[in-house]
Design a protein around this motif. Sequence first.
Motif, PDB file in Angstrom:
ATOM      1  N   ASP A  55       0.836  -1.200   0.000  1.00  0.00           N
ATOM      2  CA  ASP A  55       0.000   0.000   0.000  1.00  0.00           C
ATOM      3  C   ASP A  55       0.866   1.243   0.000  1.00  0.00           C
ATOM      4  OD1 ASP A  55      -2.347  -1.522   0.193  1.00  0.00           O
ATOM      5  OD2 ASP A  55      -2.048  -1.742   2.364  1.00  0.00           O
ATOM      6  N   ARG A  56       0.384   2.257  -0.716  1.00  0.00           N
ATOM      7  CA  ARG A  56       1.146   3.490  -0.827  1.00  0.00           C
ATOM      8  C   ARG A  56       0.231   4.694  -0.679  1.00  0.00           C
ATOM      9  NH1 ARG A  56       4.899   2.232   1.006  1.00  0.00           N
ATOM     10  NH2 ARG A  56       6.797   1.544   0.039  1.00  0.00           N
ATOM     11  N   LEU A  57       0.830   5.788  -0.321  1.00  0.00           N
ATOM     12  CA  LEU A  57       0.117   7.042  -0.170  1.00  0.00           C
ATOM     13  C   LEU A  57      -0.384   7.520  -1.527  1.00  0.00           C
ATOM     14  CD1 LEU A  57      -0.251   8.757   2.413  1.00  0.00           C
ATOM     15  CD2 LEU A  57       1.585  10.204   1.576  1.00  0.00           C
ATOM     16  N   SER A  58      -1.689   7.731  -1.677  1.00  0.00           N
ATOM     17  CA  SER A  58      -2.235   8.146  -2.962  1.00  0.00           C
ATOM     18  C   SER A  58      -2.846   9.540  -2.911  1.00  0.00           C
ATOM     19  CB  SER A  58      -3.302   7.142  -3.416  1.00  0.00           C
ATOM     20  OG  SER A  58      -4.327   7.048  -2.448  1.00  0.00           O
ATOM     21  N   ASP A  59      -2.889  10.155  -1.716  1.00  0.00           N
ATOM     22  CA  ASP A  59      -3.431  11.509  -1.618  1.00  0.00           C
ATOM     23  C   ASP A  59      -2.347  12.438  -1.102  1.00  0.00           C
ATOM     24  OD1 ASP A  59      -3.203  11.059   1.108  1.00  0.00           O
ATOM     25  OD2 ASP A  59      -5.291  10.429   1.320  1.00  0.00           O
ATOM     26  N   ASP A  60      -2.758  13.607  -0.655  1.00  0.00           N
ATOM     27  CA  ASP A  60      -1.787  14.623  -0.257  1.00  0.00           C
ATOM     28  C   ASP A  60      -1.475  14.601   1.229  1.00  0.00           C
ATOM     29  OD1 ASP A  60      -1.570  15.518  -2.825  1.00  0.00           O
ATOM     30  OD2 ASP A  60      -3.215  16.963  -2.620  1.00  0.00           O
ATOM     31  N   THR A  61      -2.009  13.632   1.956  1.00  0.00           N
ATOM     32  CA  THR A  61      -1.719  13.540   3.377  1.00  0.00           C
ATOM     33  C   THR A  61      -0.241  13.244   3.583  1.00  0.00           C
ATOM     34  OG1 THR A  61      -3.927  12.648   3.729  1.00  0.00           O
ATOM     35  CG2 THR A  61      -2.350  12.369   5.516  1.00  0.00           C
ATOM     36  N   GLN A  62       0.368  13.929   4.555  1.00  0.00           N
ATOM     37  CA  GLN A  62       1.787  13.748   4.799  1.00  0.00           C
ATOM     38  C   GLN A  62       2.010  13.312   6.241  1.00  0.00           C
ATOM     39  OE1 GLN A  62       4.562  14.555   2.229  1.00  0.00           O
ATOM     40  NE2 GLN A  62       2.683  13.743   1.395  1.00  0.00           N
ATOM     41  N   PRO A  63       2.004  12.003   6.509  1.00  0.00           N
ATOM     42  CA  PRO A  63       2.265  11.549   7.871  1.00  0.00           C
ATOM     43  C   PRO A  63       3.726  11.746   8.234  1.00  0.00           C
ATOM     44  CG  PRO A  63       2.212   9.679   6.387  1.00  0.00           C
ATOM     45  CD  PRO A  63       1.852  10.885   5.564  1.00  0.00           C
ATOM     46  N   ALA A  64       3.999  11.581   9.518  1.00  0.00           N
ATOM     47  CA  ALA A  64       5.391  11.660   9.952  1.00  0.00           C
ATOM     48  C   ALA A  64       6.200  10.582   9.255  1.00  0.00           C
ATOM     49  CB  ALA A  64       5.459  11.486  11.464  1.00  0.00           C
ATOM     50  N   CYS A  65       7.436  10.910   8.911  1.00  0.00           N
ATOM     51  CA  CYS A  65       8.256   9.950   8.193  1.00  0.00           C
ATOM     52  C   CYS A  65       9.599   9.767   8.882  1.00  0.00           C
ATOM     53  CB  CYS A  65       8.455  10.388   6.748  1.00  0.00           C
ATOM     54  SG  CYS A  65       9.488  11.858   6.561  1.00  0.00           S
ATOM     55  N   ILE A  66      10.209   8.650   8.598  1.00  0.00           N
ATOM     56  CA  ILE A  66      11.561   8.366   9.061  1.00  0.00           C
ATOM     57  C   ILE A  66      12.504   8.645   7.906  1.00  0.00           C
ATOM     58  CG2 ILE A  66      13.141   6.534   9.760  1.00  0.00           C
ATOM     59  CD1 ILE A  66      10.879   5.304  11.329  1.00  0.00           C
ATOM     60  N   VAL A  67      13.540   9.438   8.165  1.00  0.00           N
ATOM     61  CA  VAL A  67      14.501   9.810   7.126  1.00  0.00           C
ATOM     62  C   VAL A  67      15.819   9.093   7.376  1.00  0.00           C
ATOM     63  CG1 VAL A  67      15.886  11.703   6.191  1.00  0.00           C
ATOM     64  CG2 VAL A  67      13.453  12.034   6.622  1.00  0.00           C
ATOM     65  N   GLN A  68      16.357   8.528   6.329  1.00  0.00           N
ATOM     66  CA  GLN A  68      17.639   7.839   6.391  1.00  0.00           C
ATOM     67  C   GLN A  68      18.641   8.515   5.466  1.00  0.00           C
ATOM     68  OE1 GLN A  68      19.050   4.574   7.971  1.00  0.00           O
ATOM     69  NE2 GLN A  68      20.500   6.170   7.436  1.00  0.00           N
ATOM     70  N   PRO A  69      19.543   9.356   5.992  1.00  0.00           N
ATOM     71  CA  PRO A  69      20.607   9.897   5.135  1.00  0.00           C
ATOM     72  C   PRO A  69      21.553   8.778   4.686  1.00  0.00           C
ATOM     73  CG  PRO A  69      20.384  11.180   7.164  1.00  0.00           C
ATOM     74  CD  PRO A  69      19.616   9.911   7.354  1.00  0.00           C
ATOM     75  N   VAL A  70      21.933   8.823   3.420  1.00  0.00           N
ATOM     76  CA  VAL A  70      22.883   7.865   2.859  1.00  0.00           C
ATOM     77  C   VAL A  70      23.978   8.664   2.155  1.00  0.00           C
ATOM     78  CG1 VAL A  70      23.251   5.991   1.209  1.00  0.00           C
ATOM     79  CG2 VAL A  70      21.115   6.087   2.534  1.00  0.00           C
ATOM     80  N   VAL A  71      25.213   8.461   2.560  1.00  0.00           N
ATOM     81  CA  VAL A  71      26.342   9.168   1.957  1.00  0.00           C
ATOM     82  C   VAL A  71      27.180   8.153   1.190  1.00  0.00           C
ATOM     83  CG1 VAL A  71      28.430  10.498   2.398  1.00  0.00           C
ATOM     84  CG2 VAL A  71      26.365  10.949   3.730  1.00  0.00           C
ATOM     85  N   LEU A  72      27.317   8.379  -0.107  1.00  0.00           N
ATOM     86  CA  LEU A  72      28.105   7.496  -0.965  1.00  0.00           C
ATOM     87  C   LEU A  72      29.525   8.037  -1.034  1.00  0.00           C
ATOM     88  CD1 LEU A  72      25.482   6.975  -3.812  1.00  0.00           C
ATOM     89  CD2 LEU A  72      25.773   5.668  -1.688  1.00  0.00           C
ATOM     90  N   ALA A  73      30.447   7.329  -0.391  1.00  0.00           N
ATOM     91  CA  ALA A  73      31.815   7.832  -0.220  1.00  0.00           C
ATOM     92  C   ALA A  73      32.822   6.950  -0.941  1.00  0.00           C
ATOM     93  CB  ALA A  73      32.154   7.927   1.268  1.00  0.00           C
ATOM     94  N   GLY A  74      32.506   6.573  -2.172  1.00  0.00           N
ATOM     95  CA  GLY A  74      33.403   5.696  -2.912  1.00  0.00           C
ATOM     96  C   GLY A  74      34.148   6.370  -4.035  1.00  0.00           C
ATOM     97  N   GLY A  75      34.041   7.702  -4.161  1.00  0.00           N
ATOM     98  CA  GLY A  75      34.664   8.403  -5.285  1.00  0.00           C
ATOM     99  C   GLY A  75      36.180   8.424  -5.189  1.00  0.00           C
ATOM    100  N   SER A  76      36.834   8.510  -6.358  1.00  0.00           N
ATOM    101  CA  SER A  76      38.296   8.535  -6.389  1.00  0.00           C
ATOM    102  C   SER A  76      38.857   9.934  -6.613  1.00  0.00           C
ATOM    103  CB  SER A  76      38.820   7.612  -7.493  1.00  0.00           C
ATOM    104  OG  SER A  76      38.332   8.018  -8.759  1.00  0.00           O
ATOM    105  N   GLY A  77      38.116  10.818  -7.285  1.00  0.00           N
ATOM    106  CA  GLY A  77      38.562  12.186  -7.468  1.00  0.00           C
ATOM    107  C   GLY A  77      39.862  12.314  -8.238  1.00  0.00           C
TER     108      GLY A  77
END
Length: 521
Positions: A11-33
């Motif tokens: 099931d997924r949100l189909s309207d404009d209701t915005q419940p509280a959410c859990i945020v997961q920051p992901v940092v991709l640190a594999g670059g060589s530069g």
Amino acid sequence: MKVIAEAIAPDRLSDDTQPACIVQPVVLAGGSGTRLWPLSREQCPKQLIGLTGDESLLEATLRRAQGLRAPTPGYEAPHAAPHVARMQPTLVVCSEELRLATNERLERSGCDARVILEPAPRNTAPALTVAALAALADAPAGEDPVLVVMPADHLIVDGAAFIATLQQAIHHAQRDAIVALGVPPERAETGYGYIRTGAPADEHGARTIGRFVEKPAQETAERYLASGEYWWNSGIFVMRASVWLAAIAACRPDIAAACSASYENARILGSEGSNGPLQLERSAFAACPNDSIDYAVMERIGDDPRLAGVVVPLTAGWSDVGAWDAVWDISAKDSAGNVARGRVLLEGARDTYAHSEGRLVACVGVTGVVVIETADAVLVAAKDRVQDVKAVVNRLNAAQHTEAKVHRKVERPWGCYDSIDRGERFQVKRIVVKPGGRLSLQMHHHRAEHWIVVRGTARVTRGDDTFLLTENQSTYIPLGVQHRLENPGKTPLEIIEVQSGGYLGEDDIVRFDDQYGRVGS
């Protein structure tokens, strides 16, 4: 595919209701530069260095993500602003080789983070896939965290504007969109990928994703700029964990299967319990195809009806600092357009970037030049040719020159060493050990060592003996004898080490005990 199949909620949100959410920051640190050589090296890539100050790009990225914990003043999200009920500790995906250097930056940043270790480089799509699996496993039961996916080596000038943009992106991610942050272009840039925008997606400037396009030729880039329909691809994405897992399973089932197998058989390293680094299973991850987020999924949006994409405008002073001209572009300049860092003298120079790590650099009457000085290499390049620095690095690697991989001064978790002289059968190093620092118990097959203390107090283990050395005292470590160096004091320990033997490479180390987990040959 068990982990991925169970992760996809029906099931997924189909309207404009915005419940509280859990945020997961992901940092991709594999670059060589590689285009920022000689400051960036294989074992000290772009995200680990400070290009505009003392803070590394990785530390700045970690700190920036913490802004999601508080609302941004003066910003009204579309409909109802997403409320961040909880922020998970940041997941940092990096290579096993960079674990210790990455961990040092994490400790320095003070941010709550957990590391996922890749046994081999496999690009951003596999990295994000294992991060999504970890995010779902770490979230409370039944929760589907919103992933905020950021490269570790980008620069953002306006942190508040960036957080406001993320809030807008989270709103769309809660409605099952895969969200990309696009930068409205300021010039016809050929070094960036582009996103062709479609219909408006909200009243705050977001649009649907038409399609992703590769780095264009100059004439095409000028056409993109004139049309107003194409934005730069920032490489920053926001989506639910299950949405990404469903997308990668649909678009690249081979990547999904390999990452699932590698994650299911991963192990936690160290004595930190569940917060220790997560080491992915080696053989399954090695079998995973190498592919980027863009190629694996994003370029299929617009053609695959199963994928819904939204691009949110990012106007926060973004730069991928991908080459030295980009570093010059974001730096404060003098009246002649010059940027000088370190011991630099400019006389009659214009539009020039000069960076010194130690020696005096003097630039006279030059225009549009980049000069980078380090202890073991100097780069001089035309500013409009800095993308070609990567070719220099490729040639150095092909010839097996160490300057492509490490600096003369090498950081270690216990301190650092500087290779100050070297000949056919000898090498001289200046070694600095932090207070409380402890090198591994080790031995060498091919070299002997002389240690001379020049500052501080050393505790030395040599064979069965352990003893203290103070300033101006020395000792000899014969070939094949187990030994260890420690700093028991409260001030840095500095020694001069003279190595002698037929082979002086850093791989001639057999470790028997190491508090940093580096046991073995």
